[in-house]
Design a protein around this motif. Structure first.
Motif, PDB file in Angstrom:
ATOM      1  N   GLU A  59       5.982  63.641  57.667  1.00 16.90           N
ATOM      2  CA  GLU A  59       5.604  63.419  56.270  1.00 16.90           C
ATOM      3  C   GLU A  59       6.668  63.906  55.292  1.00 16.90           C
ATOM      4  O   GLU A  59       7.008  63.206  54.330  1.00 16.90           O
ATOM      5  CB  GLU A  59       4.268  64.100  55.974  1.00 16.90           C
ATOM      6  N   ASP A 117       3.085  55.454  50.153  1.00 21.03           N
ATOM      7  CA  ASP A 117       2.257  56.591  50.539  1.00 21.03           C
ATOM      8  C   ASP A 117       2.872  57.182  51.809  1.00 21.03           C
ATOM      9  O   ASP A 117       2.738  56.613  52.886  1.00 21.03           O
ATOM     10  CB  ASP A 117       0.824  56.128  50.786  1.00 21.03           C
ATOM     11  N   THR A 118       3.564  58.289  51.658  1.00 23.13           N
ATOM     12  CA  THR A 118       4.262  58.890  52.791  1.00 23.13           C
ATOM     13  C   THR A 118       3.421  59.942  53.516  1.00 23.13           C
ATOM     14  O   THR A 118       3.937  60.675  54.344  1.00 23.13           O
ATOM     15  CB  THR A 118       5.581  59.534  52.317  1.00 23.13           C
ATOM     16  N   SER A 119       2.122  59.977  53.239  1.00 22.93           N
ATOM     17  CA  SER A 119       1.261  60.988  53.865  1.00 22.93           C
ATOM     18  C   SER A 119       0.786  60.598  55.253  1.00 22.93           C
ATOM     19  O   SER A 119       0.253  61.438  55.979  1.00 22.93           O
ATOM     20  CB  SER A 119       0.061  61.293  52.964  1.00 22.93           C
ATOM     21  N   GLY A 123       0.017  54.568  55.774  1.00 17.82           N
ATOM     22  CA  GLY A 123       0.431  54.461  54.372  1.00 17.82           C
ATOM     23  C   GLY A 123       1.872  54.021  54.261  1.00 17.82           C
ATOM     24  O   GLY A 123       2.217  53.174  53.422  1.00 17.82           O
TER      25      GLY A 123
END
Length: 144
Positions: A59, A117-119, A123
């Motif tokens: 992440e 969305d890098t979570s 994502g």
């Protein structure tokens, strides 16, 4: 609808083409542009490798890569303001004929990178299509 694996393959192909220069630019302005594009390509590759399962998802690394893409893409219009050329340049003169469109396309890369969305892997995968599309839009119109 484009499948994530096709999108990732397209992004990696586009980024590989940027990273492999025919020759080294001698014009400092062109070299600066090429360096920026290589930075974007390297970070898109990091994201694409994670999204495609070629690299372990991280992440923090994904967030950093997306931030670098956005920040570097934000500098692109300024790097192209002066109509500089070099035999190693892959920039088409069309950039300066419609600089407003070129800037809009660059802004789309910034927005796509910021929106990823890098979570999670899912994502990241979901955001890669928009990023790849934004990169491709500009390369199709303004790159040899």
């Amino acid at each position: 609808m484009i499948k994530p694996t096709r999108t990732i393959a397209l992004i990696l192909a586009l980024s590989a083409g940027v990273a492999i220069a025919k020759e080294e630019a001698q014009n400092p302005a062109v070299k600066a542009r090429q360096n920026a594009m290589e930075t974007i390509a390297a970070n898109v590759k990091v994201l694409g490798d994670m999204a495609g399962g070629k690299a372990e998802f991280d992440e923090a690394k994904a967030a950093e890569a997306a931030a670098v893409v956005a920040a570097t893409a934000l500098t692109v219009p300024g790097l192209f303001e002066a109509e500089e050329d070099d035999p190693a340049s892959e920039a088409l003169p069309d950039i300066w004929m419609d600089f407003a469109d070129f800037t809009t396309k660059s802004d789309a890369v910034v927005a796509a990178a910021q929106a990823i969305d890098t979570s999670s892997v899912s994502g990241l995968q979901a955001g890669m299509g928009a990023l790849g599309g934004a990169c491709k839009s500009c390369h199709t119109a303004y790159r040899m």
